[in-house]
Design a protein around this motif. Sequence first.
Motif, PDB file in Angstrom:
ATOM      1  N   THR A 157       0.870  -1.332   0.183  1.00  0.00           N
ATOM      2  CA  THR A 157       0.195  -0.153   0.027  1.00  0.00           C
ATOM      3  C   THR A 157       0.817   1.120  -0.188  1.00  0.00           C
ATOM      4  OG1 THR A 157      -0.098  -0.429   2.360  1.00  0.00           O
ATOM      5  CG2 THR A 157      -2.024  -0.871   1.100  1.00  0.00           C
ATOM      6  N   ALA A 158       2.162   0.918   0.252  1.00  0.00           N
ATOM      7  CA  ALA A 158       3.092   2.201   0.198  1.00  0.00           C
ATOM      8  C   ALA A 158       4.473   2.059  -0.098  1.00  0.00           C
ATOM      9  CB  ALA A 158       3.017   3.012   1.649  1.00  0.00           C
ATOM     10  N   PHE A 159       4.888   2.922  -0.853  1.00  0.00           N
ATOM     11  CA  PHE A 159       6.476   2.816  -1.087  1.00  0.00           C
ATOM     12  C   PHE A 159       7.052   4.160  -0.704  1.00  0.00           C
ATOM     13  CE2 PHE A 159       8.846   0.289  -4.193  1.00  0.00           C
ATOM     14  CZ  PHE A 159       7.764  -0.346  -5.060  1.00  0.00           C
ATOM     15  N   TYR A 160       7.989   3.808   0.254  1.00  0.00           N
ATOM     16  CA  TYR A 160       8.929   4.834   0.885  1.00  0.00           C
ATOM     17  C   TYR A 160      10.366   4.968  -0.100  1.00  0.00           C
ATOM     18  CZ  TYR A 160      12.185   7.136   3.753  1.00  0.00           C
ATOM     19  OH  TYR A 160      13.408   8.079   4.317  1.00  0.00           O
ATOM     20  N   LYS A 161      10.627   5.965  -0.581  1.00  0.00           N
ATOM     21  CA  LYS A 161      11.853   5.931  -1.453  1.00  0.00           C
ATOM     22  C   LYS A 161      12.510   7.127  -1.112  1.00  0.00           C
ATOM     23  CE  LYS A 161       9.466   8.438  -5.323  1.00  0.00           C
ATOM     24  NZ  LYS A 161      10.199   9.827  -4.811  1.00  0.00           N
ATOM     25  N   ASP A 179       8.270  10.233   0.355  1.00  0.00           N
ATOM     26  CA  ASP A 179       9.610  10.197   0.975  1.00  0.00           C
ATOM     27  C   ASP A 179       9.350  10.386   2.387  1.00  0.00           C
ATOM     28  OD1 ASP A 179      10.497  13.555   0.114  1.00  0.00           O
ATOM     29  OD2 ASP A 179       8.719  12.853   1.002  1.00  0.00           O
ATOM     30  N   ASN A 180       8.190  10.349   2.815  1.00  0.00           N
ATOM     31  CA  ASN A 180       7.826  10.394   4.280  1.00  0.00           C
ATOM     32  C   ASN A 180       7.768   8.935   4.777  1.00  0.00           C
ATOM     33  OD1 ASN A 180       6.625  10.749   6.778  1.00  0.00           O
ATOM     34  ND2 ASN A 180       5.541  12.478   6.260  1.00  0.00           N
ATOM     35  N   PHE A 181       8.482   8.556   5.474  1.00  0.00           N
ATOM     36  CA  PHE A 181       8.636   7.143   6.256  1.00  0.00           C
ATOM     37  C   PHE A 181       7.296   7.122   7.204  1.00  0.00           C
ATOM     38  CE2 PHE A 181       9.754   3.095   6.753  1.00  0.00           C
ATOM     39  CZ  PHE A 181      10.283   2.724   8.172  1.00  0.00           C
ATOM     40  N   ASP A 182       7.120   8.087   8.058  1.00  0.00           N
ATOM     41  CA  ASP A 182       5.898   8.118   8.959  1.00  0.00           C
ATOM     42  C   ASP A 182       4.574   7.895   8.222  1.00  0.00           C
ATOM     43  OD1 ASP A 182       7.885  10.263  10.895  1.00  0.00           O
ATOM     44  OD2 ASP A 182       7.336   8.310  11.443  1.00  0.00           O
ATOM     45  N   LYS A 183       4.459   8.488   7.192  1.00  0.00           N
ATOM     46  CA  LYS A 183       3.251   8.317   6.364  1.00  0.00           C
ATOM     47  C   LYS A 183       3.178   6.972   5.925  1.00  0.00           C
ATOM     48  CE  LYS A 183      -0.452  10.086   4.259  1.00  0.00           C
ATOM     49  NZ  LYS A 183      -1.473  10.114   5.216  1.00  0.00           N
ATOM     50  N   VAL A 184       4.162   6.153   5.565  1.00  0.00           N
ATOM     51  CA  VAL A 184       4.328   4.738   5.445  1.00  0.00           C
ATOM     52  C   VAL A 184       3.667   3.916   6.466  1.00  0.00           C
ATOM     53  CG1 VAL A 184       5.616   2.853   4.550  1.00  0.00           C
ATOM     54  CG2 VAL A 184       6.095   5.007   3.431  1.00  0.00           C
ATOM     55  N   LEU A 185       4.311   4.264   7.710  1.00  0.00           N
ATOM     56  CA  LEU A 185       3.864   3.577   8.765  1.00  0.00           C
ATOM     57  C   LEU A 185       2.458   3.820   9.319  1.00  0.00           C
ATOM     58  CD1 LEU A 185       7.052   4.158  10.941  1.00  0.00           C
ATOM     59  CD2 LEU A 185       6.403   2.185   9.546  1.00  0.00           C
ATOM     60  N   LEU A 187       0.096   3.634   6.870  1.00  0.00           N
ATOM     61  CA  LEU A 187      -0.706   3.011   5.968  1.00  0.00           C
ATOM     62  C   LEU A 187      -0.472   1.539   6.176  1.00  0.00           C
ATOM     63  CD1 LEU A 187      -0.166   5.652   2.884  1.00  0.00           C
ATOM     64  CD2 LEU A 187      -2.314   5.276   4.286  1.00  0.00           C
ATOM     65  N   THR A 188       0.257   1.102   6.812  1.00  0.00           N
ATOM     66  CA  THR A 188       0.728  -0.389   6.880  1.00  0.00           C
ATOM     67  C   THR A 188       0.524  -1.052   8.179  1.00  0.00           C
ATOM     68  OG1 THR A 188       3.138   0.345   7.088  1.00  0.00           O
ATOM     69  CG2 THR A 188       2.371   0.339   4.739  1.00  0.00           C
ATOM     70  N   GLU A 189       0.714  -2.497   8.148  1.00  0.00           N
ATOM     71  CA  GLU A 189       1.001  -3.305   9.338  1.00  0.00           C
ATOM     72  C   GLU A 189       2.221  -3.807   9.342  1.00  0.00           C
ATOM     73  OE1 GLU A 189      -3.003  -2.487   8.564  1.00  0.00           O
ATOM     74  OE2 GLU A 189      -2.278  -4.268   7.370  1.00  0.00           O
ATOM     75  N   ALA A 190       3.006  -3.880   8.168  1.00  0.00           N
ATOM     76  CA  ALA A 190       4.303  -4.288   8.031  1.00  0.00           C
ATOM     77  C   ALA A 190       5.113  -3.810   7.051  1.00  0.00           C
ATOM     78  CB  ALA A 190       4.061  -5.821   7.672  1.00  0.00           C
ATOM     79  N   VAL A 191       6.250  -3.572   7.191  1.00  0.00           N
ATOM     80  CA  VAL A 191       7.119  -2.917   6.332  1.00  0.00           C
ATOM     81  C   VAL A 191       8.425  -3.774   5.976  1.00  0.00           C
ATOM     82  CG1 VAL A 191       8.538  -1.710   8.197  1.00  0.00           C
ATOM     83  CG2 VAL A 191       8.449  -0.772   5.511  1.00  0.00           C
ATOM     84  N   TYR A 192       8.702  -3.861   4.565  1.00  0.00           N
ATOM     85  CA  TYR A 192       9.965  -4.404   4.141  1.00  0.00           C
ATOM     86  C   TYR A 192      10.884  -3.326   3.802  1.00  0.00           C
ATOM     87  CZ  TYR A 192      13.519  -6.156   0.694  1.00  0.00           C
ATOM     88  OH  TYR A 192      14.696  -6.517   0.298  1.00  0.00           O
ATOM     89  N   GLY A 211       4.449  -0.145  16.136  1.00  0.00           N
ATOM     90  CA  GLY A 211       3.766  -1.496  16.132  1.00  0.00           C
ATOM     91  C   GLY A 211       3.908  -2.037  14.926  1.00  0.00           C
ATOM     92  N   VAL A 212       4.740  -1.665  13.971  1.00  0.00           N
ATOM     93  CA  VAL A 212       4.482  -2.204  12.690  1.00  0.00           C
ATOM     94  C   VAL A 212       5.761  -3.477  12.482  1.00  0.00           C
ATOM     95  CG1 VAL A 212       5.198  -1.684  10.182  1.00  0.00           C
ATOM     96  CG2 VAL A 212       3.867  -0.146  11.575  1.00  0.00           C
TER      97      VAL A 212
END
Length: 446
Positions: A157-161, A179-185, A187-192, A211-212
Amino acid sequence: MKRVITYGTFDLLHYGHINLLRRAKALGDYLIVGITSDDFDRCRGKINVRQPLMERVTAVSELGIADEIIIEEYEGQKINDIQKYDIQIFTVGSDWTGMFDYLNEYCQVVYLERTKGVSSSEIRGERRNIRLGIAGDDEYLIKFYEESQFVNGLQVTAFYKERLTGVGEEYKAQTYVTDNFDKVLDLTEAVYIHSYPQRHYELIKRALQRGVHVLCESPMVLFPEQLTELEELAKEHHCILMDALRTAYSTAYMRLLLLLKGGIIGSVKSVDATCTSLKHQKKFETGDLRKEWNTICAWGPTAMLPVFQILGTDYKSKVMASHVLNEDESFDLFTKIDFIYENAVASIKIGQGVKSEGELIVSGTKGYIYVPAPWWKTDYFEVRYENLEKTKRYFYQLDGEGIRYLLVAFCKAIESGISPGFIRREVTREFVHVIHKFYGKDFYKI
Ligand code: C2G
């Protein structure tokens, strides 16, 4: 007596399966149901199966429709079964129409109308809906995004570049590129995370604090104490913190480890792993090295994986030799490390500025295992003995370099709350320890 046979995975048994089995039984007097083994499903690309074989066997058996249940374990078994069980009718759902016409040579083939509106993959998707963020700045992320499409119930659901504007742009329609990592967090439950090693610690920490769940390329951090801190944080927030070294999740590699543990080559005396690639060499002459992966980070964990998983992490000593850049001695272009154990030795050769044969050789008292280049994403290996005629060859399908298997394991870990045992924590810790020693200049300069 008219004997009928049908086959399937029968994962998360539903009324579509039951309709099929009922109509199959009605075609004759005796129904045999072949249920696919976990391995066979994995090899034929069905990586999302939720239930292990025996749960699926029990579920079908409890219906009381099948007169006999067998296990389908390999391609081509159907012909053997039809002859062995004296079958008059083979049947399967109409989604397979035409695929089994070749069996007409052995028995009558009947395709039964598939029941509309239900499928195991839809049920899986309903039961799992994990929103995944992808964070980093490497073209590799595109491959990761594409592989995630094969995993039921997982959606990017989100790409942090961070750097490359190209990465993720083409997915703007389906995902949120920022380019905003907090925004990615948000929108997600998990991040790679596949950024660069110096950056991983901060990104992992921020994700765990929110809690991601985290799946991060190795090395996850550069300091042993940081890894301890992150492990504590993951426990405190009931999050998964998983090492994304995809070699560990490839079927051929996992089978190799099991064969070794079973003593197929006797006791292991030496593990020799080589990983080289000159793909990024140009970048090192011009680019900003602070954001590039030096060799010990780029290839060290991969090459050390079989060493530590086969021989353990309690080696007595190690000798490291590195060819480093003059202008930046923390940037190695080639490193060789020899590990001395109580009863064995190991050696890794890794290079981004030196080319060699990317093979893995495990030497034992009865024979040896040879994995050809690129061994870290292989689908094939050989077990060789003094008598070459005794050579055993193993092939296991590896789709997408093993990334989809890695993602399936990550999803299962998130659902179960238990990190998979593919890469034990002490192995991950030892990666970080060795790399930390490198940065501490604990190597011979060559
Ligand atoms: N099926 C059906 N209707 C559905 C879902 C499945 O009729 N809504 C049928 C399938 O066509 C198949 C059987 O139920 O005949 C089992 O389906 P799966 O468990 O999905 O397994 P599949 O891989 O499709 O089985 O080699 C033959 C294959 O193994 C067939």
